[in-house]
Write an enzyme that holds these catalytic residues in place. Structure first.
Site, PDB file in Angstrom:
ATOM      1  CD  GLU A 326      -2.650  -1.407   2.466  1.00 34.67           C
ATOM      2  OE1 GLU A 326      -2.847  -0.417   3.190  1.00 34.67           O
ATOM      3  OE2 GLU A 326      -3.006  -2.559   2.770  1.00 34.67           O
ATOM      4  N   GLY A 327       2.042   1.218  -0.577  1.00 33.99           N
ATOM      5  CA  GLY A 327       2.860   2.413  -0.698  1.00 33.99           C
ATOM      6  C   GLY A 327       3.728   2.727   0.495  1.00 33.99           C
TER       7      GLY A 327
END
Length: 371
Positions: A326-327
């Site tokens: 998720e980054g």
């Protein structure tokens, strides 16, 4: 590139490498600064890369980064290949929007704007803001082991959606993009792409992920990658066909995003195995494209990412045993890249008498202009 026709071969002509001439100028300037060669380690290399990407000596400080997360569900998750429930990616997106997900916390702390793009979440679009769902292609991508994840038309729409997002960010003045995904089943699709493009077996690219799945789940995931690989090999020469067969809307959009960011000369920090798989496919489409990308971190439990990065000769900036996606890894790498830019921008060259000038003084400005 024509709106009526998507020809991936065009990217090979549109994408140029960062300027080698400017990189040489940056190396020359670095040699005039009163620090020992290589004393800044990886920061020196990052600074030279940024100078070439920006076509600027000295480097411009990075002041407008942006995290973009592409979100989608994958039908293959219904086979129990993930520790997360099938069709549950919208809950992960909700946590990002509520500010409780790790990426949201870190982005808020760093002052980095965060954007979520829903390409194929398995939920009613009315459950999420219209700005997030406006690029949705379909509700959930199909099972890649027994049928196509997308139709050819959907793959093209998703690819174009990613291109559009990259254009929007470049037009808004974003100077560094961070790319991640929010998905359930996405790492299985990524494993198929990497195995197909690297010519390897399912077991070599299938990891246990950040959730550390148990043996039975890992075996199911291996079988799914194996079955997807059988369907991927016949369409290896058709990149959009490959994304339709075994990718999914989020991976197709991420591939288009990466390539269009390179066209727009906007550097990108990759996050985990999903963004690495899309980057590897992007390299197959346009071999110069990886020169615009950095690998943020080595994802724990994802051997496929290491295979993909090795093929692109990208070395992760961090290796902290990080399993969450998720980054988060890209966000953790961001301060390192920003530090390299700040040092390259603000470390002064000596004046004619050999004493370094303070950045912003006339002597420094003249020296910068001379480069």
């Amino acid at each position: 590139m024509s709106e009526a026709r998507l020809n991936l071969d065009d990217f090979g002509d549109l994408i140029e490498r960062p300027s080698a001439r400017v990189r040489r100028e940056a190396e020359t300037r670095r040699g005039r600064i009163g620090l020992a060669p290589k004393s800044l380690g990886r920061l020196d290399e990052l600074a030279l890369w940024l100078a070439a990407a920006q076509s600027s000596v000295p480097v411009e400080p990075l002041t407008r980064p942006k995290l973009v997360l592409f979100a989608g569900d994958h039908g293959i998750a219904g086979l129990g290949v993930s520790a997360r429930p099938a069709g549950g990616a919208h809950r992960l997106v909700r946590a990002v929007l509520d500010g409780t997900a790790p990426a949201a916390v870190l982005a808020r702390r760093a002052g980095v704007p965060l954007r979520v793009v829903d390409t194929s979440l398995d939920c009613d679009p009315g459950e999420l803001p219209a700005e997030i769902t406006r690029h949705r292609v379909r509700r959930g991508s199909g099972r890649l082991d027994t049928g196509d994840a997308l139709t050819g038309e959907e793959a093209g729409r998703a690819f174009r959606a990613g291109m559009a997002v990259a254009d929007e960010e470049a037009d808004a003045g974003t100077d560094l993009l961070l790319l991640g995904d929010v998905s359930v089943g996405g790492t299985t699709a990524a494993g198929v792409l990497i195995a197909a493009l690297c010519g390897t077996d399912a077991s070599v690219v299938t990891g246990r992920g950040g959730e550390r799945i148990d043996d039975l789940t890992w075996m199911r995931k291996c079988a799914a990658v194996r079955d997807g690989l059988r369907r991927a090999r016949p369409v290896l020469g058709d990149q959009l066909g490959l994304l339709a067969a075994v990718g999914g809307a989020d991976l197709a959009a991420m591939t288009g995003f990466l390539l269009q960011a390179a066209v727009r000369r906007t550097p990108v920090i990759l996050d985990g195995v999903v963004s690495a798989a899309c980057a590897l496919l992007g390299q197959r489409i346009a071999f110069r494209a990886p020169d615009w990308w950095l690998a943020g971190h080595a994802a724990a439990g994802e051997p496929g990412q290491a295979k993909a990065l090795d093929r692109m000769t990208l070395e992760p900036l961090l290796d902290e045993g990080l399993g969450v996606g998720e980054g988060v890894g890209a966000l953790l790498a961001l301060p390192l890249v920003q530090s390299a830019a700040a040092l390259a921008a603000e470390l002064a060259e000596p004046a004619s008498g050999g004493t370094p000038e303070t950045p912003g003084t006339p002597a420094t400005a003249a020296a910068a202009d001379a480069t």
